[in-house]
Design a protein around this motif. Structure first.
Motif, mmCIF file in Angstrom:
data_model
loop_
_atom_site.group_PDB
_atom_site.id
_atom_site.type_symbol
_atom_site.label_atom_id
_atom_site.label_comp_id
_atom_site.label_asym_id
_atom_site.label_seq_id
_atom_site.Cartn_x
_atom_site.Cartn_y
_atom_site.Cartn_z
ATOM 1 N N ILE A 1 0.837 -1.208 0.000
ATOM 2 C CA ILE A 1 0.000 0.000 0.000
ATOM 3 C C ILE A 1 0.867 1.252 0.000
ATOM 4 C CG2 ILE A 1 -1.764 1.291 1.294
ATOM 5 C CD1 ILE A 1 -2.758 -1.432 2.343
ATOM 6 N N VAL A 2 0.600 2.159 -0.941
ATOM 7 C CA VAL A 2 1.241 3.477 -0.899
ATOM 8 C C VAL A 2 0.309 4.378 -0.106
ATOM 9 C CG1 VAL A 2 1.829 5.525 -2.245
ATOM 10 C CG2 VAL A 2 2.551 3.281 -3.057
ATOM 11 N N LEU A 3 0.827 4.943 0.992
ATOM 12 C CA LEU A 3 0.033 5.878 1.786
ATOM 13 C C LEU A 3 0.557 7.282 1.508
ATOM 14 C CD1 LEU A 3 -2.038 6.597 4.001
ATOM 15 C CD2 LEU A 3 -0.294 6.075 5.710
ATOM 16 N N GLY A 4 -0.263 8.085 0.839
ATOM 17 C CA GLY A 4 0.119 9.458 0.528
ATOM 18 C C GLY A 4 -0.390 10.384 1.614
ATOM 19 N N ILE A 5 0.497 11.281 2.079
ATOM 20 C CA ILE A 5 0.100 12.227 3.133
ATOM 21 C C ILE A 5 0.386 13.642 2.640
ATOM 22 C CG2 ILE A 5 0.514 12.962 5.525
ATOM 23 C CD1 ILE A 5 1.272 10.079 6.182
ATOM 24 N N ILE B 1 5.111 11.488 1.114
ATOM 25 C CA ILE B 1 4.569 12.694 1.758
ATOM 26 C C ILE B 1 4.913 13.919 0.912
ATOM 27 C CG2 ILE B 1 6.616 13.059 3.238
ATOM 28 C CD1 ILE B 1 4.632 13.741 5.537
ATOM 29 N N THR B 2 4.009 14.881 0.875
ATOM 30 C CA THR B 2 4.313 16.105 0.118
ATOM 31 C C THR B 2 5.196 17.009 0.992
ATOM 32 O OG1 THR B 2 2.365 17.226 0.968
ATOM 33 C CG2 THR B 2 2.115 16.043 -1.135
ATOM 34 N N PRO B 3 5.892 17.968 0.366
ATOM 35 C CA PRO B 3 6.707 18.886 1.193
ATOM 36 C C PRO B 3 5.862 19.554 2.284
ATOM 37 C CG PRO B 3 7.255 19.137 -1.124
ATOM 38 C CD PRO B 3 6.076 18.201 -1.072
ATOM 39 N N VAL C 1 9.287 8.519 1.407
ATOM 40 C CA VAL C 1 9.676 9.152 0.146
ATOM 41 C C VAL C 1 8.968 10.499 0.049
ATOM 42 C CG1 VAL C 1 9.547 8.977 -2.368
ATOM 43 C CG2 VAL C 1 10.025 6.939 -1.005
ATOM 44 N N SER C 2 9.747 11.533 -0.301
ATOM 45 C CA SER C 2 9.137 12.849 -0.418
ATOM 46 C C SER C 2 9.631 13.589 -1.656
ATOM 47 C CB SER C 2 9.437 13.676 0.827
ATOM 48 O OG SER C 2 8.834 14.924 0.720
ATOM 49 N N ASP D 1 4.101 18.317 -9.778
ATOM 50 C CA ASP D 1 5.265 19.030 -9.248
ATOM 51 C C ASP D 1 5.765 18.456 -7.931
ATOM 52 O OD1 ASP D 1 3.278 19.848 -7.556
ATOM 53 O OD2 ASP D 1 3.748 21.988 -7.662
ATOM 54 N N ASN D 2 5.263 17.312 -7.518
ATOM 55 C CA ASN D 2 5.862 16.640 -6.361
ATOM 56 C C ASN D 2 5.752 15.128 -6.534
ATOM 57 O OD1 ASN D 2 3.347 15.658 -5.264
ATOM 58 N ND2 ASN D 2 2.989 17.684 -4.363
ATOM 59 N N MET D 3 6.469 14.436 -5.661
ATOM 60 C CA MET D 3 6.583 12.971 -5.775
ATOM 61 C C MET D 3 5.210 12.286 -5.657
ATOM 62 S SD MET D 3 8.884 10.675 -6.153
ATOM 63 C CE MET D 3 8.879 8.904 -6.016
ATOM 64 N N LEU D 4 4.364 12.842 -4.783
ATOM 65 C CA LEU D 4 3.063 12.184 -4.558
ATOM 66 C C LEU D 4 2.181 12.249 -5.817
ATOM 67 C CD1 LEU D 4 1.112 10.738 -2.704
ATOM 68 C CD2 LEU D 4 0.347 12.941 -1.833
#
Ligand code: CTP
Length: 409
Positions: free
Chosen positions: A19-23, A50-52, A72-73, A115-118
């Motif tokens: 599971i990828v958990l995006g925050i 996670i986003t910045p 990972v961010s 513009d971000n990893m997420l």
């Protein structure tokens, strides 16, 4: 009342799931810690992205300690230059959950602003995606948020509606992120829906067999085992308990629902298969069993000096499918494969009848991309009642899904 084996399967539904958990950057990010704990406790492997802005609300150290994986961010790790592949993450995951999802991230996802990893991970995701929006009531009600959510829904994203209540602004209204326990239940339900084989026992033979001539030589064949392994992974992903009896192959099994028994020769494969096939609801014979074995096996290495010619005397191996299907119980369903070069159809039907099978999956070596060693296969499924269905060239995992769908129907 649920049968005990089904109850156990339900309880372990998240075991081994990726599971990828995006925050993202919202006050509700603290609740994601609880969600992460629940997922890890249930046996899932969780990769936090996670986003910045998310890092302003919750620290990566907390998250990586709980998930057991570095968070990972950024696209790169600054000091080593290591690139984090959003494409690989998308392929690895069985599910992506973004909780909390802010108005900004929802807007970026709906409009492809990577513009971000997420957001790049979301754009590369092949798996199902769920988002749990969290924001102030006016942001939630703004036409742009409403439109962006509708857009994401039209892309197949599952929206976990926010609840109404007191918000961070102390205003009352809709915008509170759904409670982590309820998000966890939605995740469980998502995996449950895919489990149409829960409580079923499946036995599968796969790969080649090696018939020893001496301690260093054998008679074998080019089977890679890929088709049998794809079937095992497919059944296990659908909740079945799988026993995979396989000859020498260089493949790995990932799903904890697969119990693997490694063997070498046809005789060993038969012995190892007796019990699992006797207890199975479904049996699949995908192994390329050597039909013959050397009559005798040399204890020491055969030497060539002084030996100008050599004849090998071979004796017949047991037919594993025919042996085990001859004692098939009422309600059991057994499926064989037929790899043919000529008279494919007639030969496959002959095997179905002679071996007391319910279905035969025919693949012809004359079809490009079908058969041994390839990652693809092109099959026709013949049933005992005389009906048949042909499928186009597909990946072996997709072929496995087609075969299982045929069996279940
Ligand atoms: N099979 C088996 N044991 C054997 C031979 C075959 O269990 N000793 C199974 C295979 O796993 C497959 C089916 O029987 O599901 C047909 O295998 P195949 O090799 O196509 O047929 P054979 O019966 O071996 O006949 P032939 O090689 O002569 O075509």
């Amino acid at each position: 009342m649920q049968k005990p084996e089904i109850k156990a399967a339900v309880e372990s539904i998240l075991k081994g799931k990726h599971i990828v958990l995006g925050i993202t950057g919202g006050i509700a990010a603290y609740k994601s810690v609880t969600l992460l704990r629940l997922l890890v406790k249930a046996g899932a492997e969780v990769q936090v992205v996670i986003t910045p802005a998310g890092k302003e609300f919750i620290t990566p150290v907390t998250l990586s300690s709980l998930s057991g994986k570095p968070v990972v961010s950024e696209f790169f790790t600054a000091n080593t230059g290591e690139w984090h592949s959003h494409v690989d993450l998308g392929l690895w995951a069985d599910l992506m959950v973004i909780a909390p999802a802010t108005a900004s991230t929802i807007g970026k996802m709906a409009n492809g602003i990577a513009d971000n990893m997420l957001v790049t991970t979301y754009l590369s995701a092949k798996e199902h995606v769920m988002i749990a929006p969290a924001m102030d009531l006016d942001m939630m009600a703004h036409p742009s948020t409403v439109r962006n959510l509708a857009t994401l829904e039209s892309y197949g994203v599952e929206i976990i509606e926010p609840a109404a209540g007191e918000l961070a602004s102390h205003l009352m209204g809709k915008g509170r992120m759904e409670e982590p326990e309820n998000i966890f239940s939605r995740i469980e339900r998502f995996f449950m829906k895919q489990c149409d084989m829960l409580g079923k026992k499946v036995a599968i033979t796969a790969g080649p067999t090696y018939e020893k001539l001496d301690p260093v030589r054998f008679i074998g064949n080019y089977s890679s085992g890929k088709m049998g392994f794809a079937l095992a992974e497919e059944c296990a992903a659908r909740g079945a308990e799988v026993t995979l009896v396989c000859g020498p192959v260089s493949l790995q099994t990932a799903n904890p629902n697969i119990h693997r028994i490694d063997v070498e020769s046809a005789e060993e494969m038969l012995e190892a298969s007796r019990e699992p096939f006797a207890n199975a609801d479904m049996g699949i014979f995908a192994a390329a069993v050597a039909d013959y074995r050397p009559e005798s096996r040399a204890e020491s290495k055969l030497k060539r000096e002084g030996v100008e010619e050599m004849s090998l005397r071979l004796v017949k191996n047991p037919d594993i499918a025919a042996t085990l299907a001859s004692v098939k119980r009422e309600g059991q369903l057994f499926v064989g494969f037929a790899l043919e070069t000529d008279n494919a159809h007639a030969n496959a039907l002959g095997k179905l009848r002679k071996k007391n099978l319910d279905m035969v999956v025919l693949n012809s070596l004359q079809d490009k991309g079908a058969g041994f060693g390839t990652d693809t296969n092109k099959v026709t499924i013949l049933r005992k009642d005389g009906t048949e269905r042909s499928f186009p060239l597909k990946s072996k995992r997709e072929v496995a899904a087609d075969i299982i769908a045929e069996i279940l129907s």
